[in-house]
Design a protein around this motif. Structure first.
Motif, mmCIF file in Angstrom:
data_model
loop_
_atom_site.group_PDB
_atom_site.id
_atom_site.type_symbol
_atom_site.label_atom_id
_atom_site.label_comp_id
_atom_site.label_asym_id
_atom_site.label_seq_id
_atom_site.Cartn_x
_atom_site.Cartn_y
_atom_site.Cartn_z
ATOM 1 N N GLN A 134 -3.672 9.793 -48.721
ATOM 2 C CA GLN A 134 -2.208 9.863 -48.410
ATOM 3 C C GLN A 134 -1.092 10.757 -49.278
ATOM 4 O O GLN A 134 -1.121 9.054 -50.767
ATOM 5 N N ALA A 163 2.224 10.384 -51.426
ATOM 6 C CA ALA A 163 3.052 8.966 -51.350
ATOM 7 C C ALA A 163 4.928 10.314 -51.229
ATOM 8 O O ALA A 163 5.354 9.918 -51.964
ATOM 9 N N ALA A 171 5.863 6.523 -46.627
ATOM 10 C CA ALA A 171 4.606 5.857 -47.343
ATOM 11 C C ALA A 171 4.828 4.204 -47.594
ATOM 12 O O ALA A 171 5.205 4.119 -48.424
ATOM 13 N N ARG A 172 5.130 3.926 -46.497
ATOM 14 C CA ARG A 172 5.450 2.059 -46.734
ATOM 15 C C ARG A 172 4.357 2.077 -45.800
ATOM 16 O O ARG A 172 3.144 1.884 -44.997
ATOM 17 N N LEU A 226 2.213 3.396 -42.233
ATOM 18 C CA LEU A 226 1.470 4.425 -42.376
ATOM 19 C C LEU A 226 0.658 3.827 -43.292
ATOM 20 O O LEU A 226 -0.672 3.946 -42.909
ATOM 21 N N SER A 227 1.193 3.327 -44.704
ATOM 22 C CA SER A 227 -0.056 3.539 -45.043
ATOM 23 C C SER A 227 -1.354 2.357 -45.304
ATOM 24 O O SER A 227 -2.398 2.608 -45.652
ATOM 25 N N GLY A 273 -4.239 4.533 -48.480
ATOM 26 C CA GLY A 273 -3.083 5.026 -48.424
ATOM 27 C C GLY A 273 -1.942 4.305 -49.337
ATOM 28 O O GLY A 273 -1.943 3.177 -50.675
ATOM 29 N N GLU A 316 4.644 4.576 -51.532
ATOM 30 C CA GLU A 316 6.266 5.348 -52.232
ATOM 31 C C GLU A 316 6.703 4.051 -53.215
ATOM 32 O O GLU A 316 7.048 3.396 -52.360
ATOM 33 N N GLY A 365 -1.004 14.945 -46.821
ATOM 34 C CA GLY A 365 0.910 14.571 -46.827
ATOM 35 C C GLY A 365 0.824 15.697 -45.252
ATOM 36 O O GLY A 365 1.543 13.857 -44.860
ATOM 37 N N SER A 382 2.586 7.544 -38.126
ATOM 38 C CA SER A 382 3.423 8.150 -39.135
ATOM 39 C C SER A 382 5.189 7.225 -38.414
ATOM 40 O O SER A 382 5.613 7.420 -37.010
#
Length: 312
Positions: free
Chosen positions: A22, A24, A29-30, A33-34, A44, A47, A198, A207
């Motif tokens: 995935q 970043a 990207a926390r 979602l990850s 995952g 970021e 992405g 997301s």
């Protein structure tokens, strides 16, 4: 019935079920979602480009509660504000790091000495060779059609991926234009052993971004992104075409970073004219919001169908 696995050096090296990583994406990207990505069998990534390390520490704690699968952290070097970011990541017990937007010589040795696996994101053959010299374990090779911050001298994935794969022996993850099994099969035929998604993951059900952004991606054509700031100052980038970004495409900006002042309103408030919504050309191929697990299963199923149907 689950799709047949695809085993590569990437899956073996990272301990993941599916060779999908995935992107970043800053603030996006926390853990919400990850963790969905990791639980679906991919990698995952958390970021750090937001610079909010206190928040990131909490997100890493949440990740450990939400998944028992592997996950990693990205270091976008151009956005690093805290010189202690590398000790911070090592102290969190992270085993996989992607580095980007900077010189791979800066952090690779320190990370590897601490026992981490390091992949560097590169937009060119020269960048790839520099990363190999730095001692990275793998490369994420990113074509210019991808969303986000880019090399002003962009090269399309169809040219860049085989160029790099022919020159290096480490495993390569293809990025830029990847959204499904067809594009994954294309990337593997060019020499890649994994893919990075992405825009496809940005628009998935898990997301955290506002529905307006997801809807804009679903409704977009492949021509509905813009490549901004090619002449600088600051980095170039690819974003969703809006009235604001169309104006920036024509007139430029003396301070491209200043255009991101309204990021929270764009990402989570749904006002796409408040700033810049980083989006790849592959938006033109995305037609539905789906859960990550469904996206990954369909990707592998289609990958096998496409490969089996190729002329012999």
């Amino acid at each position: 019935m689950p799709a047949k696995p695809v085993k590569t050096r990437i899956t073996d090296m990272l301990g993941i079920e599916k060779p999908i990583i995935q992107a970043a994406m800053g603030w996006i990207a926390r853990s919400q979602l990850s963790s969905a990505v990791s639980n679906a069998g991919g990698m995952g990534i958390i970021e750090t480009s937001s610079g909010e390390l206190d928040a990131i520490r909490e997100e890493i704690k949440k990740m450990k509660a939400l998944t028992d699968k592997p996950f990693g952290v990205n270091v976008a070097q151009a956005f690093v504000r805290d010189p202690n970011i590398i000790p911070f990541i090592i102290d969190q017990g992270i085993k996989f790091v992607t580095t980007s937007a900077g010189d791979p010589m800066k952090y690779t040795a320190t990370l590897k000495e601490a026992g981490l696996t390091v992949f560097h994101v590169v937009p060119s053959l020269a960048g790839a060779l520099r990363a190999i010299e730095a001692g990275v374990d793998g490369l994420i090779v990113e074509g210019g059609e991808g969303g986000g911050f880019k090399n002003a001298k962009d090269v399309a994935s169809m040219v860049l991926i085989p160029q790099v794969c022919e020159a290096v022996s480490v495993p390569v993850v293809a990025a830029g234009g990847i959204t499904d099994g067809r594009s994954m099969a294309a990337a593997f035929s060019l020499g890649a052993e994994g893919v990075l998604m992405g825009t496809r993951i940005l628009s998935c059900a898990e997301s955290p971004v506002h529905a307006n952004w997801k809807d804009a991606i679903i409704g977009a054509d492949a021509t509905d992104t813009v490549f901004l700031n090619r002449a600088g100052p600051g980095p170039a980038l690819r974003a969703l075409r809006t009235e604001r970004t169309s104006r920036l495409e024509k007139d430029g900006s003396p301070n491209i970073f200043g255009e991101f002042a309204g990021t929270q309103d764009v990402y989570f408030g749904g006002n796409l004219e408040a700033g810049i919504a980083l989006t790849g050309q592959v938006a033109g191929r995305i037609k539905e919001v789906k859960p990550v697990a469904q996206i990954f299963e369909e990707t592998l199923e289609e990958y096998h169908r496409i490969v089996a149907a190729l002329p012999r």
